[in-house]
Design an enzyme around this catalytic site. Structure first.
Site, mmCIF file in Angstrom:
data_model
loop_
_atom_site.group_PDB
_atom_site.id
_atom_site.type_symbol
_atom_site.label_atom_id
_atom_site.label_comp_id
_atom_site.label_asym_id
_atom_site.label_seq_id
_atom_site.Cartn_x
_atom_site.Cartn_y
_atom_site.Cartn_z
ATOM 1 N N ARG A 72 0.835 -1.183 0.000
ATOM 2 C CA ARG A 72 0.000 0.000 0.000
ATOM 3 C C ARG A 72 0.880 1.246 0.000
ATOM 4 O O ARG A 72 1.961 1.256 0.566
ATOM 5 C CB ARG A 72 -0.916 0.032 1.234
ATOM 6 C CG ARG A 72 -2.212 -0.734 1.028
ATOM 7 C CD ARG A 72 -3.138 -0.625 2.204
ATOM 8 N NE ARG A 72 -2.574 -1.224 3.380
ATOM 9 C CZ ARG A 72 -2.115 -0.544 4.424
ATOM 10 N NH1 ARG A 72 -2.176 0.789 4.431
ATOM 11 N NH2 ARG A 72 -1.616 -1.164 5.453
ATOM 12 N N TYR A 200 -1.883 -3.534 -6.623
ATOM 13 C CA TYR A 200 -1.670 -4.178 -5.320
ATOM 14 C C TYR A 200 -2.953 -4.176 -4.466
ATOM 15 O O TYR A 200 -3.650 -3.145 -4.386
ATOM 16 C CB TYR A 200 -0.542 -3.466 -4.547
ATOM 17 C CG TYR A 200 -0.455 -3.994 -3.133
ATOM 18 C CD1 TYR A 200 0.127 -5.244 -2.895
ATOM 19 C CD2 TYR A 200 -1.030 -3.326 -2.069
ATOM 20 C CE1 TYR A 200 0.142 -5.779 -1.617
ATOM 21 C CE2 TYR A 200 -1.019 -3.852 -0.789
ATOM 22 C CZ TYR A 200 -0.432 -5.081 -0.571
ATOM 23 O OH TYR A 200 -0.430 -5.625 0.687
ATOM 24 N N GLY A 201 -3.185 -5.284 -3.785
ATOM 25 C CA GLY A 201 -4.342 -5.510 -2.895
ATOM 26 C C GLY A 201 -5.028 -4.260 -2.377
ATOM 27 O O GLY A 201 -6.051 -3.820 -2.913
ATOM 28 N N GLY A 202 -4.458 -3.687 -1.330
ATOM 29 C CA GLY A 202 -5.106 -2.561 -0.658
ATOM 30 C C GLY A 202 -5.286 -1.326 -1.532
ATOM 31 O O GLY A 202 -6.095 -0.459 -1.225
ATOM 32 N N LYS A 209 -9.737 -2.397 1.789
ATOM 33 C CA LYS A 209 -9.485 -1.260 2.670
ATOM 34 C C LYS A 209 -10.239 -0.002 2.212
ATOM 35 O O LYS A 209 -10.765 0.748 3.032
ATOM 36 C CB LYS A 209 -7.977 -0.961 2.738
ATOM 37 C CG LYS A 209 -7.140 -2.119 3.271
ATOM 38 C CD LYS A 209 -7.626 -2.578 4.607
ATOM 39 C CE LYS A 209 -6.639 -3.292 5.483
ATOM 40 N NZ LYS A 209 -6.140 -4.570 5.077
ATOM 41 N N HIS A 229 -10.758 -2.547 11.522
ATOM 42 C CA HIS A 229 -9.655 -3.387 11.011
ATOM 43 C C HIS A 229 -9.436 -4.526 11.999
ATOM 44 O O HIS A 229 -8.480 -4.506 12.780
ATOM 45 C CB HIS A 229 -8.410 -2.494 10.894
ATOM 46 C CG HIS A 229 -7.289 -3.086 10.111
ATOM 47 N ND1 HIS A 229 -5.975 -2.719 10.294
ATOM 48 C CD2 HIS A 229 -7.275 -4.014 9.124
ATOM 49 C CE1 HIS A 229 -5.208 -3.389 9.462
ATOM 50 N NE2 HIS A 229 -5.966 -4.178 8.752
ATOM 51 N N SER A 251 -1.524 -3.878 10.127
ATOM 52 C CA SER A 251 -1.164 -4.778 9.029
ATOM 53 C C SER A 251 0.144 -5.494 9.339
ATOM 54 O O SER A 251 1.086 -4.881 9.830
ATOM 55 C CB SER A 251 -0.996 -3.985 7.740
ATOM 56 O OG SER A 251 -2.207 -3.363 7.401
ATOM 57 N N CYS A 253 0.834 -7.742 11.604
ATOM 58 C CA CYS A 253 1.138 -7.939 13.029
ATOM 59 C C CYS A 253 0.424 -9.155 13.600
ATOM 60 O O CYS A 253 0.234 -9.264 14.804
ATOM 61 C CB CYS A 253 0.765 -6.702 13.833
ATOM 62 S SG CYS A 253 1.861 -5.310 13.531
ATOM 63 N N THR A 256 -4.010 -12.498 10.937
ATOM 64 C CA THR A 256 -4.376 -13.747 10.273
ATOM 65 C C THR A 256 -4.019 -14.947 11.158
ATOM 66 O O THR A 256 -4.798 -15.891 11.255
ATOM 67 C CB THR A 256 -3.705 -13.817 8.889
ATOM 68 O OG1 THR A 256 -4.066 -12.630 8.181
ATOM 69 C CG2 THR A 256 -4.156 -15.023 8.102
ATOM 70 N N ASP A 276 -9.580 -9.758 8.817
ATOM 71 C CA ASP A 276 -9.111 -8.408 8.486
ATOM 72 C C ASP A 276 -10.123 -7.304 8.767
ATOM 73 O O ASP A 276 -9.742 -6.237 9.217
ATOM 74 C CB ASP A 276 -8.707 -8.363 7.003
ATOM 75 C CG ASP A 276 -7.808 -7.185 6.676
ATOM 76 O OD1 ASP A 276 -6.966 -6.815 7.523
ATOM 77 O OD2 ASP A 276 -7.946 -6.611 5.585
ATOM 78 N N ARG A 373 2.125 -12.155 -0.803
ATOM 79 C CA ARG A 373 0.807 -12.484 -0.240
ATOM 80 C C ARG A 373 0.181 -13.688 -0.925
ATOM 81 O O ARG A 373 0.501 -14.012 -2.063
ATOM 82 C CB ARG A 373 -0.129 -11.283 -0.441
ATOM 83 C CG ARG A 373 0.338 -9.994 0.228
ATOM 84 C CD ARG A 373 -0.466 -9.679 1.424
ATOM 85 N NE ARG A 373 0.086 -8.615 2.242
ATOM 86 C CZ ARG A 373 -0.547 -8.137 3.312
ATOM 87 N NH1 ARG A 373 -1.714 -8.610 3.669
ATOM 88 N NH2 ARG A 373 0.016 -7.199 4.038
ATOM 89 N N ASP A 499 0.731 -20.171 21.543
ATOM 90 C CA ASP A 499 0.749 -19.882 22.973
ATOM 91 C C ASP A 499 -0.045 -18.616 23.315
ATOM 92 O O ASP A 499 -0.383 -18.398 24.477
ATOM 93 C CB ASP A 499 2.199 -19.781 23.474
ATOM 94 C CG ASP A 499 2.839 -21.156 23.544
ATOM 95 O OD1 ASP A 499 2.381 -21.980 24.357
ATOM 96 O OD2 ASP A 499 3.770 -21.431 22.758
HETATM 97 O O1 SAT Z 1 -2.850 -4.245 1.293
HETATM 98 S S1 SAT Z 1 -3.909 -4.593 2.217
HETATM 99 O O2 SAT Z 1 -4.403 -3.379 2.827
HETATM 100 O O3 SAT Z 1 -4.967 -5.273 1.552
HETATM 101 C C1 SAT Z 1 -3.249 -5.593 3.429
HETATM 102 C C2 SAT Z 1 -2.826 -4.792 4.566
HETATM 103 O O4 SAT Z 1 -1.913 -3.969 4.442
HETATM 104 O O5 SAT Z 1 -3.417 -4.973 5.661
HETATM 105 MN MN MN Z 2 -5.295 -5.478 7.085
#
Ligand code: SAT
Ligand code: MN
Length: 590
Positions: A72, A200-202, A209, A229, A251, A253, A256, A276, A373, A499
């Protein structure tokens, strides 16, 4: 007469001048057809999709993005409200007319010779009153296929929209993937996003997002709900009772991993609802209910393994839903996707994410991009909750906020009440990760893990959180966690992953009022030995360190919090200012 949707499509055709227009129906036949086109289509001499080893990863395809387009780009992401103040200091702002003019210039004729995909999709289930109708336009076949995994596509959306103009419009063109001509513009007041220059995804899957957080958070503010989020899980204990939690982490951290957690403690099971995004509404009984509006995982590959996240590995190897995509990972000699941390053995003959032969002894860089990803359907997940498709969502008993902090923040801390919980979430800080372009490892404030995703002034967002608390019966308990505390040698003190469930078990005991707590300056901590450590080799000394509330660190922290609050001028809610004043008194700061 043309429907509003047809008018919209016609306008888009005139603007983009594509060769062809294709309206997606979301069927499996369509997905197969698009995958086959993508396998034959070349961009920079490289097929858009390559089939991976079907014995190991059925229905899986590999995609390499332009190396300049791997995360992003927050500095190119804008919220275009009529005034700058509405967008707040948390967003880049541009005047809506100026932003549209800029985007129209990029868009004009940008699909010449290409196919324009029209994607009617819905966020939430078709039956849910909380669901929202959407249409995305794109010229990227990779984006079109990804949207099929991440959302529900189909003609039912068109029927639901009918002649109404109340639907989200997401306009995307990948253009020439030039970072100088890349912008992601949000118009919350018009239910509209325009995105150019990135696949890209986001930046490009606009249901994610852009819509489900930035635009939806604004809608939630106006309509009395929250778009967050957050992952959503149900924890089943041996009695069969299920307690539902929300987990907000920035993101990359561990959201998932949290969503697909395999408890270390016997008798428990975690059911997955989302990893997410959570849309949270007040139900008829006055409790908070959450739905996951998405249908897939867009997860970080590096670090995922049978040891760290066995359920995700099983999800990726499941062949129920077509297709699964891997983007910017490396590939091994058996044509399997490969990334750092996938196994203990190093494979020779790795081709890296840029298509070069990789030699781990000479190449001083990772083989898979750190933000590589997978895009995989949630229906492949063996722990998918029965409640996933429930139109009302699941009733929430606990909300967990977590950052990535090498010090300062203890392993877990419970907020005294809703207001103090909102305060703790509003002051969250976290180290930056590879999920956004820019430097890695600096602390930045990331309230509610929403800093990059809140589509309006965050001070008003804090007030909205406080107001929601006033409207609900039995507000969920709020917890702050930090799985990432390090010792003076830089080693993680807490083992993390499976854990982490030990901490969640403590939360359930607190929610059920089975155990007490220890008061501290920053909230309620577990009593000695209250966290179940059976089977874990960890010393009392380390446990004490994990819960240490260090005055010097907090004096520093409070300085950063004040600096952050100051950015919002006088708009921070009085309740939060009071909480900060109390915190200062507790640490003896005048
Ligand atoms: O790129 S995304 O926003 O879809 C994934 C992320 O950064 O949480
Ligand atoms: Mn995310």
């Amino acid at each position: 007469m043309l429907t509003t949707m047809n008018v919209f499509i016609k306008n888009m055709q005139e603007l983009f001048q594509p060769n062809k227009t294709y309206i997606m129906d979301g069927s499996i036949e369509e997905a197969k057809k698009l995958v086959s086109i993508a396998q034959k289509m070349k961009i920079n001499g490289e097929p858009v999709l390559k089939k991976l080893n079907a014995m190991e990863y059925p229905n899986s395809y590999y995609h390499r993005s332009n190396p300049n387009d791997v995360a992003r780009t927050e500095h190119l992401t804008f919220v275009c409200t009529s005034s700058k103040e509405e967008a707040g200091p948390n967003n880049n702002w541009m005047d809506p007319d100026e932003a549209k003019k800029k985007m129209m210039n990029f868009f004009k004729g940008s699909m010449k010779g290409k196919t324009m995909y029209v994607i009617p999709f819905i966020m939430g289930t078709f039956e849910s009153k909380y669901a929202k109708n959407c249409i995305q336009i794109t010229d990227s076949i990779y984006v079109a296929l990804s949207m099929r995994i991440m959302t529900r596509i189909g003609s039912q959306v068109t029927t639901r929209i009918g002649n109404s103009s109340d639907f989200f419009k997401g306009i995307h063109s990948i253009g020439d993937v030039n970072p100088d001509r890349r912008f992601i513009m949000h118009f919350p007041q018009e239910n509209l996003v325009m995105s150019f220059g990135s696949g890209y995804g986001g930046n490009a899957l606009l249901g994610k997002k852009c819509y489900s957080l930035r635009i939806a958070s604004y809608l939630g503010y106006k309509e009395g709900w929250l778009a967050e989020h957050m992952a959503i899980i149900g924890v089943q204990s041996s009695s069969g009772k299920i307690t539902y939690f929300l987990g907000a982490f920035p993101s990359a951290c561990g959201k998932t991993n949290f969503a697909l957690l395999e408890p270390v403690l016997k008798g428990y099971k975690v059911w997955t609802i989302g990893d997410d995004i959570a849309w949270i509404n007040i139900g008829d009984d006055g409790r908070l209910y959450a739905i996951n509006p998405e249908t897939g995982f867009f997860g970080v590959a590096p670090g995922t393994s049978f040891k760290t996240n066995p359920i995700m590995m099983r999800t990726l190897k499941n062949n129920k839903f077509y297709p699964t995509l891997f983007t910017n990972t490396a590939i091994d000699s058996n044509n399997n996707p490969w990334w750092e941390g996938i196994s203990e053995k190093f494979q020779s003959d790795i081709i890296d994410w840029q298509g070069k032969k990789y030699n781990k002894d000479f190449d001083n860089r990772p083989a898979a991009h750190p933000n590589s990803r997978f895009t995989v359907s949630i229906h492949n997940c063996p722990t998918l909750s029965e409640m996933f498709n429930d139109p009302n969502g699941v009733p929430i008993s606990g909300i967990i906020f977590g950052g990535r902090r090498r010090d300062t923040v203890p392993l877990v801390c419970e907020a005294k009440d809703w207001k103090n919980g909102v305060f703790s979430a509003s002051i969250m800080g976290s180290e930056t990760t590879a999920a956004t372009s820019g430097s890695i490892g600096n602390i930045r404030r990331d309230p509610m893990a929403m800093f990059p995703f809140c589509g309006y002034n965050m001070a008003e967002y804090f007030q909205h959180w406080i107001d929601i608390g006033k409207k609900i019966k039995n507000p969920p308990k709020i917890f702050i966690v930090n799985w990432f505390r390090k010792d003076k040698y830089g080693k993680f003190m807490w083992p993390g992953f499976r854990d982490n469930f030990r901490v969640i078990k403590w939360m359930i005991d607190r929610i059920e009022n089975k155990i007490g707590f220890k008061e501290s300056e920053i909230g309620l901590l577990p009593q000695n030995n209250a966290i179940e450590l059976d089977g874990l080799n960890i010393s009392q000394r380390i446990m004490t360190k994990l819960f240490n509330v260090n005055k010097e660190e907090w004096v520093q922290e409070i300085k950063m919090i004040e600096e952050f609050y100051t950015k919002f001028e006088n708009k921070i809610p009085q309740d939060l200012k009071n909480c900060l004043a109390e915190l200062k008194i507790k640490f003896g700061i005048e």
